[in-house]
Design a protein around this motif. Sequence first.
Motif, mmCIF file in Angstrom:
data_model
loop_
_atom_site.group_PDB
_atom_site.id
_atom_site.type_symbol
_atom_site.label_atom_id
_atom_site.label_comp_id
_atom_site.label_asym_id
_atom_site.label_seq_id
_atom_site.Cartn_x
_atom_site.Cartn_y
_atom_site.Cartn_z
ATOM 1 N N PRO A 17 -19.222 -11.619 -11.051
ATOM 2 C CA PRO A 17 -19.234 -12.404 -9.805
ATOM 3 C C PRO A 17 -18.536 -13.751 -9.926
ATOM 4 O O PRO A 17 -17.930 -14.226 -8.960
ATOM 5 C CB PRO A 17 -20.722 -12.560 -9.496
ATOM 6 C CG PRO A 17 -21.435 -12.284 -10.777
ATOM 7 C CD PRO A 17 -20.578 -11.310 -11.514
ATOM 8 N N GLU A 18 -18.614 -14.401 -11.087
ATOM 9 C CA GLU A 18 -17.980 -15.705 -11.245
ATOM 10 C C GLU A 18 -16.463 -15.631 -11.053
ATOM 11 O O GLU A 18 -15.836 -16.613 -10.646
ATOM 12 C CB GLU A 18 -18.284 -16.289 -12.624
ATOM 13 C CG GLU A 18 -19.745 -16.641 -12.853
ATOM 14 C CD GLU A 18 -20.583 -15.463 -13.333
ATOM 15 O OE1 GLU A 18 -21.773 -15.655 -13.596
ATOM 16 O OE2 GLU A 18 -20.018 -14.343 -13.463
ATOM 17 N N LEU A 19 -15.888 -14.474 -11.350
ATOM 18 C CA LEU A 19 -14.444 -14.281 -11.216
ATOM 19 C C LEU A 19 -14.085 -13.457 -9.990
ATOM 20 O O LEU A 19 -12.896 -13.253 -9.722
ATOM 21 C CB LEU A 19 -13.884 -13.575 -12.464
ATOM 22 C CG LEU A 19 -14.150 -14.233 -13.818
ATOM 23 C CD1 LEU A 19 -13.540 -13.407 -14.935
ATOM 24 C CD2 LEU A 19 -13.611 -15.655 -13.839
ATOM 25 N N ILE A 38 -3.807 -4.911 -8.297
ATOM 26 C CA ILE A 38 -4.991 -5.606 -8.817
ATOM 27 C C ILE A 38 -5.816 -6.123 -7.637
ATOM 28 O O ILE A 38 -6.578 -7.078 -7.780
ATOM 29 C CB ILE A 38 -4.620 -6.748 -9.786
ATOM 30 C CG1 ILE A 38 -3.805 -7.836 -9.097
ATOM 31 C CG2 ILE A 38 -3.898 -6.212 -10.997
ATOM 32 C CD1 ILE A 38 -3.662 -9.112 -9.927
ATOM 33 N N ARG A 39 -5.676 -5.492 -6.490
ATOM 34 C CA ARG A 39 -6.372 -5.883 -5.265
ATOM 35 C C ARG A 39 -7.257 -4.734 -4.790
ATOM 36 O O ARG A 39 -7.179 -3.618 -5.296
ATOM 37 C CB ARG A 39 -5.360 -6.271 -4.182
ATOM 38 C CG ARG A 39 -4.434 -7.417 -4.575
ATOM 39 C CD ARG A 39 -5.212 -8.661 -4.950
ATOM 40 N NE ARG A 39 -4.331 -9.746 -5.421
ATOM 41 C CZ ARG A 39 -4.727 -10.745 -6.183
ATOM 42 N NH1 ARG A 39 -5.978 -10.823 -6.592
ATOM 43 N NH2 ARG A 39 -3.872 -11.677 -6.577
ATOM 44 N N PRO A 40 -8.084 -4.976 -3.753
ATOM 45 C CA PRO A 40 -8.982 -3.911 -3.274
ATOM 46 C C PRO A 40 -8.290 -2.804 -2.495
ATOM 47 O O PRO A 40 -8.969 -1.912 -1.968
ATOM 48 C CB PRO A 40 -9.959 -4.677 -2.360
ATOM 49 C CG PRO A 40 -9.840 -6.105 -2.731
ATOM 50 C CD PRO A 40 -8.430 -6.287 -3.177
ATOM 51 N N ASP A 41 -6.957 -2.796 -2.408
ATOM 52 C CA ASP A 41 -6.277 -1.828 -1.556
ATOM 53 C C ASP A 41 -6.534 -0.388 -1.963
ATOM 54 O O ASP A 41 -6.607 0.504 -1.108
ATOM 55 C CB ASP A 41 -4.775 -2.115 -1.517
ATOM 56 C CG ASP A 41 -4.137 -2.147 -2.894
ATOM 57 O OD1 ASP A 41 -4.787 -2.591 -3.854
ATOM 58 O OD2 ASP A 41 -2.971 -1.726 -3.015
ATOM 59 N N VAL A 42 -6.687 -0.111 -3.272
ATOM 60 C CA VAL A 42 -6.940 1.266 -3.697
ATOM 61 C C VAL A 42 -8.328 1.722 -3.243
ATOM 62 O O VAL A 42 -8.520 2.887 -2.883
ATOM 63 C CB VAL A 42 -6.764 1.408 -5.223
ATOM 64 C CG1 VAL A 42 -7.123 2.817 -5.687
ATOM 65 C CG2 VAL A 42 -5.331 1.078 -5.622
ATOM 66 N N GLN A 79 -12.092 -10.049 -5.272
ATOM 67 C CA GLN A 79 -10.751 -10.587 -5.047
ATOM 68 C C GLN A 79 -9.739 -9.953 -5.987
ATOM 69 O O GLN A 79 -8.579 -9.756 -5.629
ATOM 70 C CB GLN A 79 -10.765 -12.105 -5.219
ATOM 71 C CG GLN A 79 -11.609 -12.831 -4.181
ATOM 72 C CD GLN A 79 -11.695 -14.326 -4.434
ATOM 73 O OE1 GLN A 79 -11.147 -14.843 -5.410
ATOM 74 N NE2 GLN A 79 -12.424 -15.021 -3.575
ATOM 75 N N THR A 80 -10.173 -9.659 -7.216
ATOM 76 C CA THR A 80 -9.333 -8.979 -8.198
ATOM 77 C C THR A 80 -10.011 -7.670 -8.573
ATOM 78 O O THR A 80 -11.211 -7.651 -8.849
ATOM 79 C CB THR A 80 -9.144 -9.840 -9.459
ATOM 80 O OG1 THR A 80 -8.540 -11.082 -9.083
ATOM 81 C CG2 THR A 80 -8.266 -9.138 -10.478
ATOM 82 N N LEU A 119 -16.706 -1.988 -2.420
ATOM 83 C CA LEU A 119 -15.964 -2.807 -1.473
ATOM 84 C C LEU A 119 -16.848 -3.900 -0.880
ATOM 85 O O LEU A 119 -16.379 -5.018 -0.617
ATOM 86 C CB LEU A 119 -15.400 -1.922 -0.370
ATOM 87 C CG LEU A 119 -14.303 -2.523 0.507
ATOM 88 C CD1 LEU A 119 -13.106 -2.950 -0.325
ATOM 89 C CD2 LEU A 119 -13.880 -1.516 1.569
ATOM 90 N N ALA A 120 -18.130 -3.601 -0.707
ATOM 91 C CA ALA A 120 -19.057 -4.584 -0.144
ATOM 92 C C ALA A 120 -19.263 -5.782 -1.063
ATOM 93 O O ALA A 120 -19.727 -6.838 -0.613
ATOM 94 C CB ALA A 120 -20.395 -3.921 0.159
#
Length: 320
Positions: A171-173, A222-226, A211-212, A206-207
């Motif tokens: 969560p920190e990242l 490296i995004r949530p697109d997948v 961000q990465t 997803l919920a």
Amino acid sequence: MTNAPADLHVLPNRGWDPRITAFQFRRIVTTYAVVSERYLVLIDTLVSPAAAQFMVDTMAAALAAGRQLLVINTHADWDHYWGNALFVGANARYPAPIIAHRLCRERIVAGAWREYLREQQAREPAIYGDVRLEPPTITFDGALTIDGGDLTFELIHTPGHKPDHVSIFIPELRTLFPVDAAEDPLPLVYEAADVPLLRASLERLLALQPQTVLYHHALGSIRPDVLHQNIAYFDAIEQRARAALAHGPLPAEPTPETIERLLAFPFEAAPHVDQLADDEQRAFYLEAHRNALLATLAWVRRAAGDLPAGPHARATERAE
């Protein structure tokens, strides 16, 4: 200890936190090491003790600074745990706890991938000759949180791809490791009963609003697109399955060769398959697409009372 596989290497950092190092073996799997204040955490052990040794050697400075080594097995698929013998067992060079879901240990003790290991050792002894099937040493049910000092590792049970599957969130990242719950171009699902589980796992990940997102089988992002792509893929299959059932009766047991036509969803219409690098990858994901169609159709039919409750669309396990 044998040499590390020649086609194992460190990936360049593409914008993720510098405390994370990515390792790729061929085009088969990518995995990660994370340096926290207290621990060096290895997320999976790759395909052999030699490959795991390469990870440890690369991260030697983090251990020399006094951190404890922790290992996570995300699930008991071969490309994620065959390096365990470096950390547990009679000849473990770097004794360390291996943490996993309880079902992961059960799968390994039962011999998950034992026959495939024999085949691979005969085919490529230089890479797989030192593999011994060692189970994790610490198990949990549900969820587990590891306090790394500056970083928190949230291990989340995300079944669907396999019953023992866990993902990791820091969560920190705002960084998520969905492991095999999400994959580009296609997610892998093996039985009708797993379809709603995997879809729920994708929604749960997803919920978290990462961000990465660092994937094990999706190097293009490296995004949530997948995650979004995989959710949309299952939504599209369900819509086509319901439309096909509404149009008229379907065969009781469709075959892999006919399912694309029955659901009007050819492999070429699946996302990103035009970007696959070679015929071997295309053949693998063609099978994955057909399995997803068969499993989702069976789940839709079962929910409608059109099929008995027995298993459908059982596929072989991942063998890249």
